[in-house]
Design a protein around this motif. Structure first.
Motif, PDB file in Angstrom:
ATOM      1  N   ARG A 175       0.839  -1.190   0.000  1.00  0.00           N
ATOM      2  CA  ARG A 175       0.000   0.000   0.000  1.00  0.00           C
ATOM      3  C   ARG A 175       0.879   1.247   0.000  1.00  0.00           C
ATOM      4  NH1 ARG A 175      -2.467  -1.122   4.409  1.00  0.00           N
ATOM      5  NH2 ARG A 175      -2.309   0.664   5.787  1.00  0.00           N
ATOM      6  N   CYS A 176       0.432   2.283  -0.669  1.00  0.00           N
ATOM      7  CA  CYS A 176       1.210   3.516  -0.760  1.00  0.00           C
ATOM      8  C   CYS A 176       1.127   4.293   0.548  1.00  0.00           C
ATOM      9  CB  CYS A 176       0.699   4.372  -1.910  1.00  0.00           C
ATOM     10  SG  CYS A 176       1.705   5.846  -2.219  1.00  0.00           S
ATOM     11  N   ASN A 204      -1.605   8.352   1.105  1.00  0.00           N
ATOM     12  CA  ASN A 204      -2.985   7.909   0.910  1.00  0.00           C
ATOM     13  C   ASN A 204      -3.937   8.863   1.620  1.00  0.00           C
ATOM     14  OD1 ASN A 204      -3.304   6.904   3.746  1.00  0.00           O
ATOM     15  ND2 ASN A 204      -1.719   5.462   3.066  1.00  0.00           N
ATOM     16  N   GLN A 217       9.442   0.454  -2.956  1.00  0.00           N
ATOM     17  CA  GLN A 217       8.816  -0.047  -1.734  1.00  0.00           C
ATOM     18  C   GLN A 217       9.862  -0.399  -0.676  1.00  0.00           C
ATOM     19  OE1 GLN A 217       5.098  -1.502  -1.913  1.00  0.00           O
ATOM     20  NE2 GLN A 217       4.963   0.054  -3.512  1.00  0.00           N
ATOM     21  N   ASP A 236      -6.938  -6.484   7.984  1.00  0.00           N
ATOM     22  CA  ASP A 236      -7.833  -5.516   7.351  1.00  0.00           C
ATOM     23  C   ASP A 236      -8.444  -4.561   8.376  1.00  0.00           C
ATOM     24  OD1 ASP A 236      -7.336  -6.619   4.891  1.00  0.00           O
ATOM     25  OD2 ASP A 236      -9.100  -7.913   4.916  1.00  0.00           O
ATOM     26  N   TRP A 245       0.236  -3.325   7.691  1.00  0.00           N
ATOM     27  CA  TRP A 245       1.019  -3.305   6.452  1.00  0.00           C
ATOM     28  C   TRP A 245       1.622  -4.671   6.145  1.00  0.00           C
ATOM     29  CZ3 TRP A 245       1.313   1.292   3.623  1.00  0.00           C
ATOM     30  CH2 TRP A 245       0.784   2.415   4.262  1.00  0.00           C
TER      31      TRP A 245
END
Length: 700
Positions: free
Chosen positions: A313-314, A317, A339, A434, A439
């Motif tokens: 994931r960036c 955000n 990354q 979730d 991460w």
């Protein structure tokens, strides 16, 4: 009766066996906070572990005790208020991860010898005895001295629930003080009825070092070193492209070289690592139980356009008020193309004893962490395990860009510009990942500062850092977790990291206010910023260009150089400056620094060249400091591996040194035959490493 005595003895031994936490710390391992005004009930001003709310709670608790005797009441008030003391973690013998079992009473001074204590005003008689003699016959409702509250010192239960004097609860003064007493010494403090004050007596025994003597034991260039968890004289060395070697470190005074074969790495991860001028494998860590489970970890960079496994994931955000579509990149890369990864590997093979394995398996076992980087610099990368809690600590830079333009370091929803604390032994479910927005495959320690806080990243242990470059735990005092943090263009700093600590970037750069536009947005955060304990300005290092880059080090705990003992060694990337920071008073968290002259021993196993225009050894660039299982300190530099040795080998005087001649093979320069395999690999990647470090620290 005998069983009760044994329980008391065991409980007392447990108290004495705890590590020292004399660094100012609260019982939950936060740093004491600055008070705007003195507390109204408890006698604390300046900094304390209580705020006005906690102060009022203590006042109500005290009033509920309904103590009729004023002398006893005064003693009980001071004992209750000890939880506000800046040294509360030490007074209450707090243990990381165990705050729920905190004892309700601090260790009461139980010794007439004040000379060995750090406290400047120990009572001439035992404070524990004073409490007993003053309060033994006084009724105390909801007494904190009840045996049931002492977590193991249960003994005979009170005869009746309405009994509340010390004499009712405990059989004698000796029994009482066996449980609640604490003997002060040079490594701990106890409570004597007033706020803890430390003696400034180090000058009586301190013999300052005249210089730092080094020997060169290898010509290789490595970025990280980790001692073998089995406690032997072996250690792992790694380089930026992604190779790890297992080596044997020679004995002091053996005049032998590092036993490391560059042609035979322990593991080769180069096909997984993105190696470029500002990317590579930045850290490695071996599980504390590696000798039995064979687990080890690598922290590296990858390119998601080249590797399908590189898809995190960036970090830019909507949760952190950052829109990747509007992100201003250099044009040569897409947002979060590069990354940061932490992956798990294993040394388990056919052998049932991983400690004996000479190689690891390059196949990834588990992906711990993957995150897209907003910029191409300031991504930290070091990983290490806490010596007491066994959790993994991850050093994260602010993500890059001049002045932290998106204010990631001060944003509690962002993990950039932070030190993270992860439980990698407890694997979460997909639902937990979730739900918590994790991460990767790790869990959150329950005592993390923001565990359970939906408005903050639960991984955070500390914040407000720019680019932490090399952190370490003190081998003798694990509560001293010290990091070097690389500055922007003014100041390089050394920080003592504490739970929930905010180290100021980008509101401050070290002790200097930094105009980043972050000040107004985070004005409330400036109230409890923690300033560095040591550091230096760029102009001190290179007056022509003003460039500098911190490399954090270690507290020196080896017996090799007794005059360096207890000092924190650190240096600058450009290898012309090494400092020793001395804490005074000891265990106070207050440091003074001194630049250390350094030279290379004439009988060094490998000859040291001299830096042009100086008499200093040509270290080139200092990448990292390291510490082996003997607690000897090593320097990993671009020109080789150097080790701190006895000062007399460089003709530095140290009255504490026990002189002994060096033994071993005749000193000689590096043998071409033994190092032929090294020359080509070094030539291939060393220029990239130099570019990486310089661009990483000076970018923008």
């Amino acid at each position: 009766m005998a069983g009760f005595a044994v329980i008391l003895l065991l409980f007392h031994c447990l108290l004495l066996s705890q590590h020292s936490y004399s660094l100012p710390l609260c019982t939950d391992f936060r740093a004491p906070a600055k008070l705007k005004t003195p507390l109204e009930f408890c006698p604390y001003n300046g900094t304390a572990c209580c705020d006005s709310t906690k102060d009022l709670q203590l006042q109500k608790q005290f009033e509920a005790m309904n103590i009729s005797d004023t002398s006893c009441a005064s003693l009980l008030k001071s004992i209750l208020c000890a939880t506000c003391d800046p040294f509360a973690a030490e007074l209450f013998k707090a243990k990381a991860g165990n705050q729920k079992q905190q004892k309700p009473v601090p260790g009461l001074c139980n010794s007439t010898d004040s000379g060995k204590s750090h406290s400047s005003k120990q009572s001439t008689s035992s404070f524990c005895s004073t409490v007993w003699n003053t309060c033994k016959d006084i009724s105390i409702l909801k007494s904190p001295f009840a045996p049931s509250l002492q977590g193991g010192a249960k003994g005979p239960a009170p005869i009746a629930s309405n009994l509340s004097t010390l004499a009712d609860l405990w059989q004698s003064e000796k029994t009482f003080c066996d449980v609640f007493g604490a003997s002060p010494d040079n490594d701990s403090v106890c409570f004597a009825g007033e706020p803890v004050k430390l003696n400034n007596n180090s000058s009586e025994t301190d013999v300052p070092p005249k210089g730092l003597c080094l020997e060169k034991i290898d010509a290789g260039s490595y970025i990280s070193m980790a001692p073998h968890p089995d406690g032997s004289n072996r250690a792992f060395f790694s380089n930026l492209p992604g190779k790890i070697w297992l080596a044997t470190i020679p004995e002091q005074d053996s005049v032998e070289k590092l036993d490391l074969d560059e042609s035979d790495p322990f593991v080769d991860l180069t096909d997984q690592v993105l190696f470029d001028t500002i990317f590579g494998m930045l850290g490695m860590a071996f599980h504390p139980d590696f000798a039995h489970n064979g687990r080890f970890f690598a922290s590296y960079n990858c390119d998601r356009l080249k590797s399908p496994e590189c898809a995190g994931r960036c970090a830019c955000n909507s949760d952190v008020d950052c829109d990747p579509s509007k992100f201003n990149t250099s044009g040569s890369s897409t947002p979060c193309q590069y990354q940061s990864v932490i992956a798990e590997y294993t040394a388990n093979g056919s052998s049932s004893n991983p400690s004996s394995m000479q190689s690891g398996q390059p196949t990834e076992v588990r992906r711990i962490f993957t995150m897209g980087l907003p910029f191409t610099n300031n991504h930290g990368g070091q990983i290490l395990f806490g010596p007491e809690d066994g959790y993994m600590y991850v050093m994260m830079g602010d993500g890059g860009g001049r002045g932290d333009p998106y204010h990631f370091s001060q944003n509690k929803k962002s993990i950039l510009g932070k030190i993270l604390r992860l439980d990698i032994d407890k694997i979460p479910s997909e639902k937990q990942i979730d739900d918590l927005g994790l991460w990767g495959n790790y869990s959150i320690p329950q005592d993390n500062q923001y565990s359970g806080d939906k408005n903050s990243a639960p991984e955070i242990w500390a914040m407000g850092l720019r680019n932490p470059w090399r952190c370490s735990f003190d081998a003798d005092r694990p509560s001293y977790f010290v990091c070097g943090d690389v500055g922007q263009d003014q100041y390089e700093e050394i920080d003592i990291i504490t739970k929930g600590g905010n180290y100021g970037w980008s509101i401050y750069e070290g002790p200097i206010p930094y105009s980043s536009g972050n000040e107004t947005k985070n004005s409330s955060a400036t109230q409890n910023l923690i300033l560095p304990v040591a550091g230096y300005t760029h102009s001190q290092i290179n007056k022509k260009t003003g460039s500098a880059a911190m490399s954090g080090g270690f507290f020196y705990r080896s017996e090799t150089d007794p005059c360096m003992s207890g000092r924190y060694l650190y240096g600058d990337l450009y290898a012309s400056n090494i400092w020793a920071a001395t804490e005074n008073p000891e265990n106070s968290g207050n440091f003074s620094t001194a630049a250390m002259p350094f030279s290379c021993a004439k009988d060094s196993p490998l000859q040291c060249s001299t830096a042009p225009g100086t008499t200093l050894p040509a270290l080139g660039y200092i990448y990292s400091f390291a510490q082996d299982n003997r607690k000897d300190v090593l320097i990993l530099a671009s020109t080789g591996v150097y080790r701190v040795v006895r000062p007399s080998r460089c003709n530095y005087a140290c009255s504490k040194e026990i002189a002994r001649p060096a033994t071993g093979p005749t000193p000689s320069p590096s043998s071409p035959s033994s190092r032929a395999h090294f020359i080509a690999p070094l030539g291939n990647w060393l220029p990239f490493l130099l570019c990486f470090l310089i661009l990483e620290h000076l970018y923008n």
